[in-house]
Write a protein that holds these residues in place. Structure first.
Motif, PDB file in Angstrom:
ATOM      1  N   ASN A  68      52.920  33.750  47.034  1.00 61.21           N
ATOM      2  CA  ASN A  68      51.521  33.352  46.782  1.00 61.21           C
ATOM      3  C   ASN A  68      51.009  34.087  45.540  1.00 61.21           C
ATOM      4  O   ASN A  68      51.729  34.908  44.957  1.00 61.21           O
ATOM      5  CB  ASN A  68      50.623  33.604  48.006  1.00 61.21           C
ATOM      6  CG  ASN A  68      50.610  35.052  48.426  1.00 61.21           C
ATOM      7  OD1 ASN A  68      50.240  35.931  47.650  1.00 61.21           O
ATOM      8  ND2 ASN A  68      51.015  35.319  49.656  1.00 61.21           N
ATOM      9  N   GLY A  69      49.775  33.798  45.175  1.00 58.49           N
ATOM     10  CA  GLY A  69      49.215  34.362  43.945  1.00 58.49           C
ATOM     11  C   GLY A  69      48.701  35.785  44.096  1.00 58.49           C
ATOM     12  O   GLY A  69      48.308  36.403  43.110  1.00 58.49           O
ATOM     13  N   THR A  70      48.685  36.285  45.323  1.00 58.95           N
ATOM     14  CA  THR A  70      48.313  37.686  45.539  1.00 58.95           C
ATOM     15  C   THR A  70      49.538  38.573  45.330  1.00 58.95           C
ATOM     16  O   THR A  70      49.481  39.559  44.580  1.00 58.95           O
ATOM     17  CB  THR A  70      47.738  37.877  46.960  1.00 58.95           C
ATOM     18  OG1 THR A  70      46.611  37.018  47.117  1.00 58.95           O
ATOM     19  CG2 THR A  70      47.327  39.313  47.195  1.00 58.95           C
ATOM     20  N   LEU A  77      50.581  39.037  41.761  1.00 58.95           N
ATOM     21  CA  LEU A  77      49.839  40.094  41.058  1.00 58.95           C
ATOM     22  C   LEU A  77      50.391  41.466  41.433  1.00 58.95           C
ATOM     23  O   LEU A  77      50.590  42.339  40.581  1.00 58.95           O
ATOM     24  CB  LEU A  77      48.345  40.050  41.414  1.00 58.95           C
ATOM     25  CG  LEU A  77      47.501  38.937  40.816  1.00 58.95           C
ATOM     26  CD1 LEU A  77      46.080  38.986  41.383  1.00 58.95           C
ATOM     27  CD2 LEU A  77      47.461  39.036  39.293  1.00 58.95           C
ATOM     28  N   THR A  94      35.252  38.608  40.419  1.00 61.91           N
ATOM     29  CA  THR A  94      36.554  37.957  40.500  1.00 61.91           C
ATOM     30  C   THR A  94      36.837  37.699  41.964  1.00 61.91           C
ATOM     31  O   THR A  94      36.030  38.038  42.836  1.00 61.91           O
ATOM     32  CB  THR A  94      37.663  38.828  39.864  1.00 61.91           C
ATOM     33  OG1 THR A  94      38.916  38.128  39.934  1.00 61.91           O
ATOM     34  CG2 THR A  94      37.825  40.167  40.566  1.00 61.91           C
ATOM     35  N   ALA A 134      41.568  39.337  45.510  1.00 61.92           N
ATOM     36  CA  ALA A 134      42.979  39.693  45.300  1.00 61.92           C
ATOM     37  C   ALA A 134      43.170  40.531  44.040  1.00 61.92           C
ATOM     38  O   ALA A 134      44.036  41.411  43.997  1.00 61.92           O
ATOM     39  CB  ALA A 134      43.840  38.434  45.221  1.00 61.92           C
ATOM     40  N   THR A 135      42.365  40.264  43.010  1.00 59.03           N
ATOM     41  CA  THR A 135      42.502  41.005  41.755  1.00 59.03           C
ATOM     42  C   THR A 135      42.337  42.499  42.018  1.00 59.03           C
ATOM     43  O   THR A 135      43.119  43.321  41.549  1.00 59.03           O
ATOM     44  CB  THR A 135      41.445  40.528  40.727  1.00 59.03           C
ATOM     45  OG1 THR A 135      41.292  39.112  40.818  1.00 59.03           O
ATOM     46  CG2 THR A 135      41.820  40.902  39.310  1.00 59.03           C
ATOM     47  N   LEU A 181      38.292  32.931  35.161  1.00 64.74           N
ATOM     48  CA  LEU A 181      37.625  32.344  36.325  1.00 64.74           C
ATOM     49  C   LEU A 181      37.233  30.883  36.137  1.00 64.74           C
ATOM     50  O   LEU A 181      36.758  30.478  35.077  1.00 64.74           O
ATOM     51  CB  LEU A 181      36.379  33.151  36.674  1.00 64.74           C
ATOM     52  CG  LEU A 181      36.631  34.589  37.131  1.00 64.74           C
ATOM     53  CD1 LEU A 181      35.302  35.280  37.465  1.00 64.74           C
ATOM     54  CD2 LEU A 181      37.567  34.656  38.321  1.00 64.74           C
ATOM     55  N   ASP A 201      45.280  37.361  35.316  1.00 60.87           N
ATOM     56  CA  ASP A 201      45.191  36.655  36.590  1.00 60.87           C
ATOM     57  C   ASP A 201      44.703  35.246  36.264  1.00 60.87           C
ATOM     58  O   ASP A 201      43.508  34.997  36.087  1.00 60.87           O
ATOM     59  CB  ASP A 201      44.231  37.374  37.544  1.00 60.87           C
ATOM     60  CG  ASP A 201      44.169  36.694  38.905  1.00 60.87           C
ATOM     61  OD1 ASP A 201      44.725  35.586  39.041  1.00 60.87           O
ATOM     62  OD2 ASP A 201      43.545  37.266  39.824  1.00 60.87           O
ATOM     63  N   GLU A 248      43.344  30.515  38.539  1.00 57.60           N
ATOM     64  CA  GLU A 248      42.385  29.399  38.559  1.00 57.60           C
ATOM     65  C   GLU A 248      42.403  28.590  37.268  1.00 57.60           C
ATOM     66  O   GLU A 248      41.470  27.830  37.016  1.00 57.60           O
ATOM     67  CB  GLU A 248      40.964  29.965  38.761  1.00 57.60           C
ATOM     68  CG  GLU A 248      40.849  30.821  39.999  1.00 57.60           C
ATOM     69  CD  GLU A 248      39.457  31.422  40.193  1.00 57.60           C
ATOM     70  OE1 GLU A 248      38.570  31.173  39.356  1.00 57.60           O
ATOM     71  OE2 GLU A 248      39.285  32.140  41.190  1.00 57.60           O
ATOM     72  N   SER A 278      48.381  30.989  40.964  1.00 59.25           N
ATOM     73  CA  SER A 278      48.388  30.666  42.391  1.00 59.25           C
ATOM     74  C   SER A 278      48.520  29.163  42.566  1.00 59.25           C
ATOM     75  O   SER A 278      47.997  28.380  41.763  1.00 59.25           O
ATOM     76  CB  SER A 278      47.082  31.141  43.040  1.00 59.25           C
ATOM     77  OG  SER A 278      46.917  30.549  44.325  1.00 59.25           O
ATOM     78  N   LYS A 330      43.944  24.938  44.507  1.00 54.09           N
ATOM     79  CA  LYS A 330      44.087  25.243  43.076  1.00 54.09           C
ATOM     80  C   LYS A 330      44.435  23.973  42.279  1.00 54.09           C
ATOM     81  O   LYS A 330      44.604  22.906  42.851  1.00 54.09           O
ATOM     82  CB  LYS A 330      45.127  26.348  42.887  1.00 54.09           C
ATOM     83  CG  LYS A 330      44.744  27.673  43.570  1.00 54.09           C
ATOM     84  CD  LYS A 330      43.598  28.409  42.882  1.00 54.09           C
ATOM     85  CE  LYS A 330      42.892  29.404  43.765  1.00 54.09           C
ATOM     86  NZ  LYS A 330      43.436  30.742  43.804  1.00 54.09           N
TER      87      LYS A 330
HETATM   88  C1  LIG Z   1      43.444  32.174  44.354  1.00 56.61           C
HETATM   89  C2  LIG Z   1      43.348  33.422  43.565  1.00 56.61           C
HETATM   90  C3  LIG Z   1      44.253  34.502  43.723  1.00 56.61           C
HETATM   91  C4  LIG Z   1      45.230  34.609  44.845  1.00 56.61           C
HETATM   92  O1  LIG Z   1      46.029  33.581  45.093  1.00 56.61           O
HETATM   93  P1  LIG Z   1      46.620  33.294  46.557  1.00 56.61           P
HETATM   94  O2  LIG Z   1      47.680  32.307  46.228  1.00 56.61           O
HETATM   95  O3  LIG Z   1      45.512  32.731  47.387  1.00 56.61           O
HETATM   96  O4  LIG Z   1      47.168  34.555  47.098  1.00 56.61           O
HETATM   97  C5  LIG Z   1      44.154  35.578  42.875  1.00 56.61           C
HETATM   98  N1  LIG Z   1      43.214  35.649  41.935  1.00 56.61           N
HETATM   99  C6  LIG Z   1      42.318  34.673  41.752  1.00 56.61           C
HETATM  100  C7  LIG Z   1      41.307  34.815  40.662  1.00 56.61           C
HETATM  101  C8  LIG Z   1      42.339  33.538  42.576  1.00 56.61           C
HETATM  102  O5  LIG Z   1      41.419  32.585  42.413  1.00 56.61           O
END
Ligand SMILES: *Cc1c(COP(=O)(O)O)cnc(C)c1O
Length: 370
Positions: A56-58, A61, A82, A85-86, A130, A154, A157, A178, A183
């Motif tokens: 995933n996108g977390t 990072l 933000t 997760a950031t 963002l 990051d 988005e 992500s 998304k």
């Molecule tokens: C969605 C998002 C993430 C995390 O992504 P996941 O896939 O939900 O873990 C991180 N940073 C930003 C700015 C996001 O919008």
């Protein structure tokens, strides 16, 4: 009553066909052709040498930060406005996120307020592009160079957004994406890291897969992670990526309609600005209620929900929430945006009639609350 949802994934390409192939061949886990093809095509899309799928996108990072060696006693500069997760991924490393205010034009981190936050402990600047708009990168890359800091983008988005002709994700040391269900393109859950740095890529790949010695099975020299994506997710991702220009053009269509119909409400709301240095990809079309609107933002959204229109607040600034609370945090722009911003429904299934209906509901809501 019809309900208009905030987001809606659309699968109108090879998604089913590729998923069938996974099931039929048994390649359902993290090895398989779709993982490597998705990575290769995504690197090409971003204009980077390497791309690495993640769960995933977390975690993408987190993986970026640990591979760069960010750890205990280090500081990482991030925008206070933000997604959580950031900030959290900085904490996962044992490091400290240091917050910076936003700028009114882009809603992203304000480059002119970064340098005052640099200390001897600062190791990196992590920007967040963002709602589909690139951060103003040139001044940030300059500050990073001057102070010898890493830059992490990051870009969760902002798939396809550009800055002076470059795709977001390709300007820093690493870029992270992500593919969550809402998304710009999705794999259900999923993430991707892009970079031009071979050594960093190899290190991230190693840490993504339990840190196993590539030449000696079950021999581990460090404590690492299972942050892999499955071939099934990558199958969906590759099919989505094949159609990304369509997904992006739909967001352009929807944002164009919002801009057209919201124009008459300029006195009461701010709408996203398009900067001349790049392409905004409108992950979410968002508005900011100006101070002449007396109703509270959350009540405003409740009223819209009563008309069957789903809305979301902009993110709450990190310094306002319990894990990161700062009593005397001085972030006026982030506070303004975070307390008055609203995400409107933004997806490919919205018709012109839907948008007219949403805008007329917004207008009624404004006019009865001045
Ligand atoms: C969605 C998002 C993430 C995390 O992504 P996941 O896939 O939900 O873990 C991180 N940073 C930003 C700015 C996001 O919008």
């Amino acid at each position: 009553m019809k309900r208009i949802s905030i987001a809606n994934p659309v699968f109108n390409g090879n998604e089913k066909k590729y998923l069938d192939e996974c099931i039929d061949t048994g390649w359902i886990s993290s090895a398989g052709r779709f993982v490597t093809e998705f990575e290769k095509s995504f690197a090409q899309f971003c204009g980077t040498k390497y791309a690495l799928t993640c769960a995933n996108g977390t975690v993408s990072l987190h993986l970026s930060l640990i591979a760069l060696g960010i750890g205990k006693d280090d500081e990482v500069i991030i925008p206070t406005l933000t997604y959580i997760a950031t900030a959290n991924t900085v904490k996962y490393c044992g490091a400290t996120p240091v917050f910076v205010d936003s700028e009114m034009d882009t809603w992203n981190v304000d480059p002119s307020k970064i340098e005052e936050k640099v200390t001897s402990k600062t190791k990196a600047i992590m920007v967040a592009h963002l709602y589909g708009q690139s951060t103003n990168m040139d001044p940030i890359l300059e500050i990073a160079k001057k102070h010898n800091l890493y830059v992490i983008e990051d870009a969760a988005e902002a798939h396809g957004a550009t800055y002076n002709g470059k795709k977001v994700g390709s300007m820093g040391d690493v870029g992270s994406f992500s593919f969550f269900g809402n998304k710009i393109i999705t794999t259900g859950e999923g993430g991707m890291i892009v970079t031009d740095n071979k050594e960093l890529y190899e290190k991230m790949k190693f840490l993504r897969s339990q840190g196993m010695d590539p030449n000696k099975r079950y021999w581990h020299t460090v404590i690492a992670y299972n942050y892999r994506m499955t071939n099934m997710q990558a199958a969906v991702g590759l099919a989505q990526l094949e159609n990304i220009e369509w997904h992006l053009s739909e967001r352009k269509r929807v944002s164009g309609l919002y801009k057209k119909y919201l124009g008459e409400l300029k006195e009461y709301i701010e709408i996203p600005k398009e900067m001349d240095w790049g392409k905004h990809v409108y992950w979410m079309y968002s508005i900011i209620l100006k101070e002449n609107i007396k109703i509270e933002r959350d009540l405003f959204m409740d009223n819209m929900e009563k008309n069957g229109i789903e809305m979301r607040p902009l993110f709450y600034p990190m310094h306002t929430m319990p894990p990161y609370y700062e009593e005397n945090g001085d972030y006026p722009v982030a506070n303004y945006l975070g307390s008055r911003g609203i995400n409107l429904p933004t997806h490919s299934l919205l018709t012109e009639e839907d948008i007219k209906f949403i805008v007329s509901s917004i207008k009624k809501n404004i006019m009865s609350n001045l």
